[in-house]
Scaffold this active site. Structure first.
Site, mmCIF file in Angstrom:
data_model
loop_
_atom_site.group_PDB
_atom_site.id
_atom_site.type_symbol
_atom_site.label_atom_id
_atom_site.label_comp_id
_atom_site.label_asym_id
_atom_site.label_seq_id
_atom_site.Cartn_x
_atom_site.Cartn_y
_atom_site.Cartn_z
ATOM 1 N N PRO A 175 8.290 4.608 1.584
ATOM 2 C CA PRO A 175 9.586 4.482 1.043
ATOM 3 C C PRO A 175 10.866 3.170 0.882
ATOM 4 C CG PRO A 175 9.599 4.859 3.375
ATOM 5 C CD PRO A 175 8.063 5.182 2.980
ATOM 6 N N ASN A 176 10.992 2.931 0.150
ATOM 7 C CA ASN A 176 12.570 1.620 -0.661
ATOM 8 C C ASN A 176 11.333 0.759 -0.679
ATOM 9 O OD1 ASN A 176 15.003 3.070 -0.454
ATOM 10 N ND2 ASN A 176 14.256 3.037 2.116
ATOM 11 N N ARG A 212 16.215 -7.644 -2.541
ATOM 12 C CA ARG A 212 18.236 -7.915 -1.488
ATOM 13 C C ARG A 212 16.968 -8.170 -0.221
ATOM 14 N NH1 ARG A 212 18.825 -3.604 2.780
ATOM 15 N NH2 ARG A 212 17.990 -1.872 2.073
ATOM 16 N N TYR A 257 12.003 -9.718 3.825
ATOM 17 C CA TYR A 257 11.281 -9.290 2.982
ATOM 18 C C TYR A 257 10.190 -9.943 1.967
ATOM 19 C CZ TYR A 257 12.762 -5.023 5.382
ATOM 20 O OH TYR A 257 13.032 -4.359 5.703
ATOM 21 N N ASN A 280 1.175 0.797 4.272
ATOM 22 C CA ASN A 280 2.557 0.370 4.865
ATOM 23 C C ASN A 280 4.120 1.400 4.542
ATOM 24 O OD1 ASN A 280 4.952 -1.082 5.358
ATOM 25 N ND2 ASN A 280 5.253 -2.517 3.476
ATOM 26 N N ALA A 326 9.985 2.572 6.641
ATOM 27 C CA ALA A 326 10.692 3.434 7.800
ATOM 28 C C ALA A 326 10.140 4.859 8.537
ATOM 29 C CB ALA A 326 11.816 4.105 7.822
ATOM 30 N N HIS A 333 7.969 4.656 11.644
ATOM 31 C CA HIS A 333 9.042 4.874 12.865
ATOM 32 C C HIS A 333 9.128 7.116 13.505
ATOM 33 C CE1 HIS A 333 9.470 0.432 12.431
ATOM 34 N NE2 HIS A 333 9.785 1.230 11.138
ATOM 35 N N ASP A 347 -0.415 12.347 11.620
ATOM 36 C CA ASP A 347 -1.819 13.029 11.846
ATOM 37 C C ASP A 347 -2.861 13.256 9.987
ATOM 38 O OD1 ASP A 347 -0.504 15.013 13.502
ATOM 39 O OD2 ASP A 347 0.031 15.942 12.263
ATOM 40 N N GLU A 364 -2.732 -0.979 9.076
ATOM 41 C CA GLU A 364 -1.437 -0.863 8.922
ATOM 42 C C GLU A 364 -0.442 -1.928 8.845
ATOM 43 O OE1 GLU A 364 0.530 0.211 12.480
ATOM 44 O OE2 GLU A 364 2.284 0.667 12.022
ATOM 45 N N HIS A 411 2.812 -4.708 7.501
ATOM 46 C CA HIS A 411 4.837 -4.735 7.507
ATOM 47 C C HIS A 411 4.420 -6.673 6.931
ATOM 48 C CE1 HIS A 411 4.906 -1.158 8.739
ATOM 49 N NE2 HIS A 411 4.644 -0.829 10.191
ATOM 50 N N LEU A 412 5.543 -6.372 6.389
ATOM 51 C CA LEU A 412 5.804 -7.837 6.033
ATOM 52 C C LEU A 412 6.483 -8.280 7.151
ATOM 53 C CD1 LEU A 412 7.722 -5.842 2.702
ATOM 54 C CD2 LEU A 412 5.419 -7.873 2.393
ATOM 55 N N SER A 413 7.549 -7.219 7.467
ATOM 56 C CA SER A 413 8.688 -8.288 8.849
ATOM 57 C C SER A 413 7.814 -8.163 10.363
ATOM 58 C CB SER A 413 9.910 -7.532 8.910
ATOM 59 O OG SER A 413 9.782 -6.263 8.645
ATOM 60 N N ARG A 448 12.597 -6.954 16.057
ATOM 61 C CA ARG A 448 13.123 -6.757 15.608
ATOM 62 C C ARG A 448 14.133 -5.684 16.401
ATOM 63 N NH1 ARG A 448 12.297 -5.082 9.195
ATOM 64 N NH2 ARG A 448 14.783 -5.046 9.133
ATOM 65 N N ARG A 482 12.238 -0.795 15.228
ATOM 66 C CA ARG A 482 11.425 -0.247 14.567
ATOM 67 C C ARG A 482 9.739 -0.937 15.880
ATOM 68 N NH1 ARG A 482 13.571 -0.589 9.664
ATOM 69 N NH2 ARG A 482 16.303 -1.815 9.563
#
Ligand code: CA2
Length: 148
Positions: A10-11, A18, A23, A74, A77, A80, A87, A98, A100-102, A107, A111
Site C-alpha cells: 500500500p501507498n 512526497r 523514501y 515491501n 504498512a 506491521h 500466513d 522483506e 523497506h526503503l526506510s 522510526r 514500525r
C-alpha cells in the site's frame, strides 16, 4: 530462467511524490526499471506488481508459488499489521525477502514490529531503493545454494 517477483504494498505507488527525505525521490516505476535492468545483468526474469489491497497481495503470493522462484516484498504498512500476509508467506513456502526503503527500526515504535520478518528469509531496510537490489542479489545467491 529464474524468475523473481517484486511485490510492493500500500501507498508505494505514490513513491517520489512526497517525503523524499524518508523514501527517496525515485518513483515506483524508476525502482521497478532498476530491478528489471539488474535482472537482465544477472540473466534472471523480474516481474513487478503493486497493490494497495491486502487480499490482492495475498492472491499474488499464492499465485507466485507456481510462477516464481522467490519474492522480494515491501508490504508497506501491512508489514506491521497483517497476520494474513504472514500466513500467506508461510503457506506458499517460497523464499521471501522483506525490504523497506526506510530503517523501520529507527522510526516510530509501531514500525519496529514486523509480521513478515519471522517467515521471511531475511530483512533489508534503511538503504532506500538499493535495498531491492541487495534483496535480488541475496535471493539469487540463496537460490543458487539451494539447487547446488
Ligand atoms: O520504508 C518502507 O519501505 C515502508 O515499507 C514504507 C511504508 C511504511 O508504512 C513502512 O513502515 C515502511 C509506507 C509507504 C508509503 O510510501 C509513500 C512514499 C511517498 C509518498 C507517499 C507514500
Amino acid at each position: 530462467m529464474t524468475s523473481i517477483l517484486i511485490l510492493n504494498g500500500p501507498n508505494l505507488n505514490l513513491l517520489g511524490t512526497r517525503q523524499p527525505e524518508v523514501y527517496g525521490s525515485e518513483t515506483l516505476s524508476d525502482v521497478e526499471k532498476m530491478c528489471k535492468t539488474h535482472g537482465q545483468a544477472l540473466d534472471i526474469d523480474i516481474s513487478c506488481l503493486q497493490s494497495n489491497h491486502e487480499g490482492a497481495l495475498i492472491d499474488a503470493l499464492h499465485a507466485a508459488k507456481s510462477k516464481f522462484k522467490g519474492v522480494v516484498l515491501n508490504a508497506g504498512a501491512y508489514t506491521h499489521t497483517s497476520v494474513a500476509l504472514m500466513d500467506a508467506i508461510a503457506s506458499v513456502s517460497l523464499p521471501v525477502i522483506e525490504v523497506h526503503l526506510s530503517n523501520i527500526h529507527a522510526r516510530e515504535t509501531f514500525r519496529h514490529k514486523s509480521f513478515i520478518a519471522p517467515v521471511a528469509l531475511g530483512q533489508i531496510c534503511g538503504f532506500g531503493s538499493h535495498g531491492y537490489i541487495l534483496a535480488i542479489d541475496a535471493l539469487v545467491k540463496h537460490l543458487a545454494g539451494s539447487t547446488a
